[in-house]
Design an enzyme around this catalytic site. Structure first.
Site, PDB file in Angstrom:
ATOM      1  CB  THR A 136      -0.975   0.017   1.196  1.00  0.00           C
ATOM      2  OG1 THR A 136      -0.255   0.120   2.427  1.00  0.00           O
ATOM      3  CG2 THR A 136      -1.839  -1.231   1.218  1.00  0.00           C
TER       4      THR A 136
ATOM      5  CG  LEU B  87      -6.205   5.185  -1.676  1.00  0.00           C
ATOM      6  CD1 LEU B  87      -6.731   6.138  -0.595  1.00  0.00           C
ATOM      7  CD2 LEU B  87      -6.603   5.716  -3.041  1.00  0.00           C
ATOM      8  CG  HIS B  88      -3.221   2.172   3.884  1.00  0.00           C
ATOM      9  ND1 HIS B  88      -1.881   1.836   3.846  1.00  0.00           N
ATOM     10  CD2 HIS B  88      -3.298   3.351   4.563  1.00  0.00           C
ATOM     11  CE1 HIS B  88      -1.179   2.774   4.479  1.00  0.00           C
ATOM     12  NE2 HIS B  88      -2.012   3.695   4.915  1.00  0.00           N
ATOM     13  CG  ASP B  89      -8.598   0.267   4.106  1.00  0.00           C
ATOM     14  OD1 ASP B  89      -7.783  -0.598   4.471  1.00  0.00           O
ATOM     15  OD2 ASP B  89      -9.098   1.095   4.890  1.00  0.00           O
TER      16      ASP B  89
END
Length: 313
Positions: A196, A242-244
C-alpha cells in the site's frame, strides 16, 4: 455477462475505507451482500454512520449496513483521529445519513449469511481490525470452510509498522483477532504496508478525482487532501498511501499485484512488538504457508481503475 463476485465488506471508515467502498459500489463485477462496521479508525458509532454516509454519497441506499464489535477481543480500543479527523471522514461536508442502520448485529449477519448461502460463494473483504471476522469464526467455526477467501488490508514486514515500529494499525488494534483469522485455515490474501505504501495519492492523482466534476469525485478529492496530509508530513512523500482500496482492486484486477505465499504469524504476547505480522518471506521456518502476501502493485493502473470506477457513480 459473468456472474458477479459476492462480498461482505468489513470496515472502519476512515477515508481510505470510504474510497474502497466507493470502488466496490462502482464495480458491476461485485455484489455487496452487506457492509459490516467495526470500531477502529474511530469508535463504532462513527464507523457505522460513515459507512452509511458513503453509500448515500454513491446513491446506493439499497446496500445494508450492520454495526458490529464496539471494542477489540482482549485490549482497549485504539483509534486514529489524528489521521482521519474527529469524524473519521474529515474533509468533505457529508450530510447525516438517512438510510437505516440494520437491527441485526454484524457478527450474527456474517455467520447467518455464510451458513445460508452456498459454500464458497462469499468473499470477506476486511478493511479494518479483524474483530468482527474473528468473533464470527469463534461463534460458529463451521463458517470457516464456507468462506471463499478473506482479502484483507493489514500488517507489514519490510516496511515495518505505521503505529509502532513493528505493527500496522489494523493488526495492532486487535492482534488477538488477527491471530484467530491467520490460524483459521481460510484462504487469505494480505495487502500489507509493503504494497500500500507504493499506492500514493499524488497531487496529480487527487486533482484527477476533482476533475470528474461529480459529488463523488469532489468528495473523494476532499477526503484524500485531508487524509494524505498526515502521511506526507510523516514520510516526506507527494501524497499518502491509499491502503484499503487495494483489497477491492485485487478482486477486480488481481494481476495489478504481485506477491508470494508465506506463513504469517501475529505477535500477541510482547508489548514491544504487539501486533507485528511476522512474515516468513524467505521460507526459513517450517510453518505452513497461510497467506498470499502482496508486495508489489502497478500503481498507475491501480489509480486508473479507481478513477474509471468512481467516475461511474
Amino acid at each position: 455477462m459473468p456472474q458477479s463476485r459476492r462480498i461482505i465488506i468489513d470496515t472502519d471508515p476512515g477515508q481510505d475505507d470510504a474510497v474502497a467502498i466507493l470502488l466496490a459500489l462502482g464495480s458491476a463485477e461485485l455484489e455487496i451482500v452487506g457492509i459490516t462496521a467495526v470500531a477502529g479508525n474511530v469508535p463504532l458509532k462513527l464507523t457505522e454512520k460513515n459507512a452509511r454516509k458513503i453509500c448515500e454519497l454513491a446513491g446506493r441506499t439499497d446496500v445494508k449496513v450492520y454495526a458490529g464489535a464496539i471494542r477489540p477481543l482482549a485490549r482497549e480500543l485504539v483509534t486514529a483521529e489524528e489521521v482521519h479527523g474527529k469524524t473519521g471522514l474529515n474533509g468533505p461536508q457529508l450530510p447525516e445519513p438517512k438510510m437505516k442502520l440494520q437491527d441485526e448485529y454484524a457478527v450474527d449477519f456474517i455467520v447467518e449469511t455464510l451458513m445460508r448461502e452456498e459454500s464458497g460463494t462469499i468473499t470477506l473483504c476486511a478493511l479494518g481490525p479483524l474483530t468482527n471476522v474473528a468473533l464470527a469464526l469463534i461463534r460458529e467455526p463451521k463458517i470457516g470452510p464456507r468462506i471463499k477467501e478473506i482479502v484483507l488490508m493489514g500488517g507489514g514486514f519490510f516496511e515495518g509498522g505505521n503505529v509502532t515500529p513493528t505493527a500496522e494499525f489494523n493488526i495492532y488494534v486487535d492482534p488477538h483477532a488477527a491471530d484467530v483469522v491467520f490460524k483459521s485455515g481460510i484462504p487469505i490474501v494480505m495487502m500489507p504496508l509493503d504494497v500500500t505504501h507504493k499506492a500514493l495519492t499524488t497531487a496529480k492523482r487527487t486533482k484527477a478525482f476533482r476533475k470528474l466534476g461529480t459529488r463523488v469525485g469532489t468528495a473523494t478529492a476532499d477526503m484524500l487532501e485531508f487524509f494524505e496530509r498526515f502521511d506526507e508530513e510523516k514520510y516526506g512523500t507527494d501524497g499518502g498511501p491509499l491502503h484499503d482500496p487495494c483489497v477491492i482492486a485485487y478482486l477486480l484486477k488481481p494481476k495489478l499485484f504481485k506477491g508470494r505465499n508465506c506463513n504469517v504469524s501475529v505477535e500477541t504476547a510482547s508489548e514491544l512488538t504487539m501486533g507485528m505480522t511476522v512474515i516468513d518471506w524467505w521460507g526459513v521456518t517450517k510453518r505452513p504457508k497461510n497467506a498470499m502476501v502482496m508486495r508489489d502493485i502497478d500503481h498507475d493502473a491501480f489509480f486508473e481503475l479507481l478513477l474509471e470506477r468512481l467516475g461511474r457513480l
